[in-house]
Design an enzyme around this catalytic site. Structure first.
Site, mmCIF file in Angstrom:
data_model
loop_
_atom_site.group_PDB
_atom_site.id
_atom_site.type_symbol
_atom_site.label_atom_id
_atom_site.label_comp_id
_atom_site.label_asym_id
_atom_site.label_seq_id
_atom_site.Cartn_x
_atom_site.Cartn_y
_atom_site.Cartn_z
ATOM 1 N N HIS A 286 0.881 -1.238 -0.016
ATOM 2 C CA HIS A 286 -0.061 0.044 -0.043
ATOM 3 C C HIS A 286 0.927 1.267 0.089
ATOM 4 C CE1 HIS A 286 -3.151 2.625 1.521
ATOM 5 N NE2 HIS A 286 -2.134 3.267 2.214
ATOM 6 N N GLU A 287 1.995 1.213 0.850
ATOM 7 C CA GLU A 287 2.794 2.427 1.016
ATOM 8 C C GLU A 287 3.485 2.665 -0.370
ATOM 9 O OE1 GLU A 287 2.594 4.846 3.429
ATOM 10 O OE2 GLU A 287 1.251 3.567 4.532
ATOM 11 N N HIS A 290 1.319 4.461 -3.069
ATOM 12 C CA HIS A 290 1.706 5.911 -2.999
ATOM 13 C C HIS A 290 2.904 6.516 -4.045
ATOM 14 C CE1 HIS A 290 -1.504 6.565 -0.173
ATOM 15 N NE2 HIS A 290 -1.058 5.820 0.801
ATOM 16 N N GLU A 366 -5.748 6.941 -0.809
ATOM 17 C CA GLU A 366 -5.807 5.873 -0.125
ATOM 18 C C GLU A 366 -6.442 4.744 -0.795
ATOM 19 O OE1 GLU A 366 -3.947 5.257 2.774
ATOM 20 O OE2 GLU A 366 -3.354 7.381 2.252
ATOM 21 N N ASP A 370 -4.672 1.127 -1.847
ATOM 22 C CA ASP A 370 -5.050 -0.096 -1.531
ATOM 23 C C ASP A 370 -5.295 -0.852 -2.975
ATOM 24 O OD1 ASP A 370 -5.198 0.526 1.107
ATOM 25 O OD2 ASP A 370 -7.387 0.592 1.115
#
Length: 426
Positions: A286-287, A290, A366, A370
């Protein structure tokens, strides 16, 4: 009697409506009271800003610096204002840490550690704030008609430098960073980073458990020098809290398997789960999403566009004497006070709208991150990790849609879980 008679119809309403009305009335009363008591309102109401400016001038005058040393007086004003803010905020911070966080099992600090941390933060803040502010004020003073461009460029450089040095030189002053030991988790992190061309150089574990049991993970660095930081509370195998609880429970267990201590029972029951390696990888997926989707760069661009706009509007408004007079400055127009008035007060409505827009954008980012983790095949593990982290942090899975839309930079848990289950993603 007339006032009490007017309340009679309310008591005749159904119980559920009376409860709802009472909660709504109380919520608004608390909101209005907190707004009135906010430091900003009290300082404005009692003329705190001009008083503090005059007081800083007297201190500078006693040291031989007259009114012509405006930057020196500005630095004294900043020092006194930040000290006042720190002291008035200390009781609330203590209450939040040692009452609220302690009550729910998050606080890991002693009072001595807390105070040492607070003093260290104040000193580090002053070491950064005062030199940067003096240079900014000097640039505004000598910049001529286009000072706002030079001021913006200066703040851009400062922000990039701080982002670059924070994790290597500032954060270690407060927390211990150690390289993630060689093993399966580190190998899998490196493989995942390589699969998406993330230029990973190091993976650190930060000992966040000495301060709080909340979990986190992030990456930092520019260009080809990226590092990943994992909080030890995120890692089930590395968490000091889990090890302490296991050791303590082992010491207090009888041969028949029953517990000698009710306190230890409670600790085991409320043990912070952390995440298994697969779930840690999903969180990192997930990070890294970004980064891969350019969210970090987009946020920097938006921030700098807003900063440039604010400095431009500041240049337009700084010459308006009535702005200074409205805040009690009738005979002088200090540059620092102009920055404070315009950025903090005049721009308040704009800042609220901007904050809402950035919150909406953050929630979208976000969901996209995901979805990126899902494309990496991490949907199932991310699903379970989000549940664990929400449980560990005592998060409430649902919230009022209007309140969350305005205040929550991350979508509520159930919305994220539902998006992960959907077959199609934006």
């Amino acid at each position: 009697m007339g006032m009490w008679a007017s309340l009679d119809p309310m008591w005749e309403m159904p119980a559920e409506k009376r409860i709802f009305g009472a909660v709504l009335l109380f919520s608004w009363a608390v909101y209005l009271w907190e707004t009135f008591l906010a430091q900003r309102q009290l300082i404005l109401l009692f003329g705190g800003i001009p008083y503090l400016w005059r007081l800083s001038g007297r201190f500078c005058g006693s040291a031989g610096f007259g009114p012509e040393y405006e930057i020196t007086q500005s630095l004294m004003f900043l020092l006194m204002a930040t000290l006042f803010s720190a002291l008035t905020g200390l009781p609330w911070s203590l209450y939040n840490t040692f009452v609220i966080e302690e009550k729910h099992g998050f606080n890991q600090q002693t009072l001595g550690f807390f105070m040492k941390d607070a003093i260290k933060k104040f000193i580090v803040t002053q070491c950064i704030l005062l030199p940067v502010s003096s240079l900014l004020l000097y640039i505004i003073k000598i910049g001529g008609d286009y000072f706002f461009i030079y001021a913006w460029l200066f703040t851009l450089v400062v922000s990039l430098v701080l982002v670059t040095i924070y994790a290597d030189y500032i954060a270690p002053l407060f927390d211990k960073f150690t390289p993630l030991p060689e093993g399966k988790l580190k190998q899998e992190i490196e493989v995942m980073a390589k699969s998406i061309d993330f230029p990973l150089t190091k993976v650190y574990v930060v000992e966040g458990s000495k301060r709080s049991s909340h979990s986190n993970a992030y990456f930092y660095g520019f260009f080809k020098n990226k590092r990943i930081v994992l909080f030890d509370t995120l890692l089930e195998e590395y968490s000091v809290l889990n090890k302490d609880i296991q050791e303590e429970s082992g010491m207090e267990t009888r041969n028949d398997g029953e517990w000698d201590s009710e306190e230890i029972k409670a600790k085991i029951k409320n043990k912070k789960q952390g995440c298994k390696n697969e779930e840690v990888l999903a969180v990192l997926g997930h990070e890294l999403g970004h980064w891969k989707l350019g969210h970090t760069v987009k946020n920097i661009i938006i921030s700098q566009m807003n900063s440039f706009l604010c400095f431009f509007l500041f240049a337009v408004l700084i010459g308006r004497k009535e702005l200074f007079a409205a805040f009690g400055f009738y005979d002088s127009q200090p540059t620092l006070i102009g920055l404070l008035i315009i950025f903090q007060f005049i721009f308040s409505p704009y800042n609220e709208v901007l904050s809402f827009c950035l919150t909406v954008l953050s929630r979208r980012f976000e969901f996209q991150a995901d979805a990126f983790a899902k494309k990496l095949g991490k949907a199932k593990d991310l699903y379970s990790a989000l549940i664990k982290l929400n449980k560990d942090n005592l998060g409430f899975p649902v919230s009022d849609w209007l309140f969350s839309m305005w205040h929550y930079s991350h979508p509520p848990l159930l919305e994220r879980l539902q998006a992960l289950k959907n077959s199609k993603q934006d």
